[in-house]
Design a protein around this motif. Structure first.
Motif, short mmCIF file in Angstrom:
data_model
loop_
_atom_site.label_atom_id
_atom_site.label_comp_id
_atom_site.label_asym_id
_atom_site.label_seq_id
_atom_site.Cartn_x
_atom_site.Cartn_y
_atom_site.Cartn_z
N HIS A 1 22.36 -17.83 15.21
CA HIS A 1 21.25 -17.24 15.96
C HIS A 1 19.92 -17.30 15.22
N SER B 1 24.48 -17.56 19.90
CA SER B 1 23.45 -18.13 20.78
C SER B 1 22.10 -18.03 20.08
N THR B 2 21.23 -18.96 20.41
CA THR B 2 19.89 -18.97 19.82
C THR B 2 18.92 -19.66 20.76
N LEU B 3 17.67 -19.40 20.56
CA LEU B 3 16.62 -20.06 21.33
C LEU B 3 15.92 -21.04 20.39
N GLU C 1 18.54 -20.33 26.28
CA GLU C 1 19.37 -20.08 25.11
C GLU C 1 20.44 -21.16 24.97
N TRP D 1 24.09 -21.80 23.71
CA TRP D 1 25.33 -21.10 23.36
C TRP D 1 26.29 -22.10 22.74
#
Length: 243
Positions: free
Chosen positions: A57, A130-132, A139, A141
């Motif tokens: 993340h 998850s991260t942006l 996002e 995943w």
């Protein structure tokens, strides 16, 4: 997949379902369905399509050099590395027919397929995050498969194997993120005896990324162009030529 009797997901929401294309040869960095709790303290389960190869993340860029398709069970137990921030609240299971492993024989690498003898789906322990990513609006995943020492039955093939959840108790405990990480999960990470699994050679074509065929998970001897097919064809020709 969603009718697996020990997973109450028959009516579960499938997030990003359109992003998954069923395949017989799912490679790292491709999409696959996993099952997780909607929220760590929520008992409701959801299915979600995620990318195989975990991106933490805190990452703002996807670094393909990171070897995050697997997480070693030992590192979870010892709280070592990046997994310590995920093992308490971000556990999931990966549902599949089985998995491929390559036997090293000299300079050759011979693919094998491992599956349950009863033909039921295999459930593997996993972690997700998850991260942006920078420059994106959705996002990302991703997930990783937890691995452990190979069971005695499979140690001839490779020294590692996925953590396979083989009982309802193990399955429920792994998905119960409401309790966080606790010592009761350590036993789940140990390999079983492997007696409920079967392993057999499969075509080398499975090693080509992007290829896909139901023949990939069948024993070589049962292929339409295999030995079994050859003898069946000979028997048929013999019967036709008989007086």
């Amino acid at each position: 997949m969603v009718d697996y009797p020990e997973l109450d997901v028959a009516e579960a929401e499938w997030l990003d379902e359109d992003s998954f294309e069923p395949r017989y040869n799912i490679a790292p960095r491709s999409n696959a369905p996993v099952i997780r709790r909607r929220a760590p303290n929520d008992s409701e389960l959801v299915i979600q399509t995620m990318k195989w190869g975990l991106v933490p993340h805190w990452s703002k860029h996807e670094d393909v050099r990171l070897n995050t398709i697997n997480a070693r069970a030992e590192n979870l137990v010892e709280s070592a590395g990046m997994w310590s921030s995920m093992k308490a609240k971000k556990r999931c299971v990966v549902v599949c027919d089985g998995y491929f492993e390559w036997l090293k024989k000299g300079k050759e690498r011979l693919p094998h397929f491992i599956r349950r003898k009863d033909n039921r789906l295999m459930i593997m322990a996993g972690l997700y995050d998850s991260t942006l990513l920078e420059g994106t609006t959705n996002e990302l995943w991703t997930f990783t498969v937890v691995t452990t020492d190979a069971s005695q039955a499979l140690s001839w093939l490779h020294d590692r194997q996925p953590v396979i959840l083989s009982s309802t108790g193990q399955l429920e405990a792994w998905l119960d993120t409401g309790k966080g990480w606790h010592s009761g999960l350590i036993g789940i990470l140990k390999p079983g005896d492997g007696k409920d699994l079967e392993c057999y050679p499969v075509p080398k074509e499975v090693g080509r990324v992007g290829t896909n065929s139901p023949e990939f998970i069948k024993p070589i001897s049962q292929r339409k162009d295999g030995i079994e097919a050859m003898f069946a064809k000979q028997a048929t020709m013999g019967a036709q030529s008989a007086p």
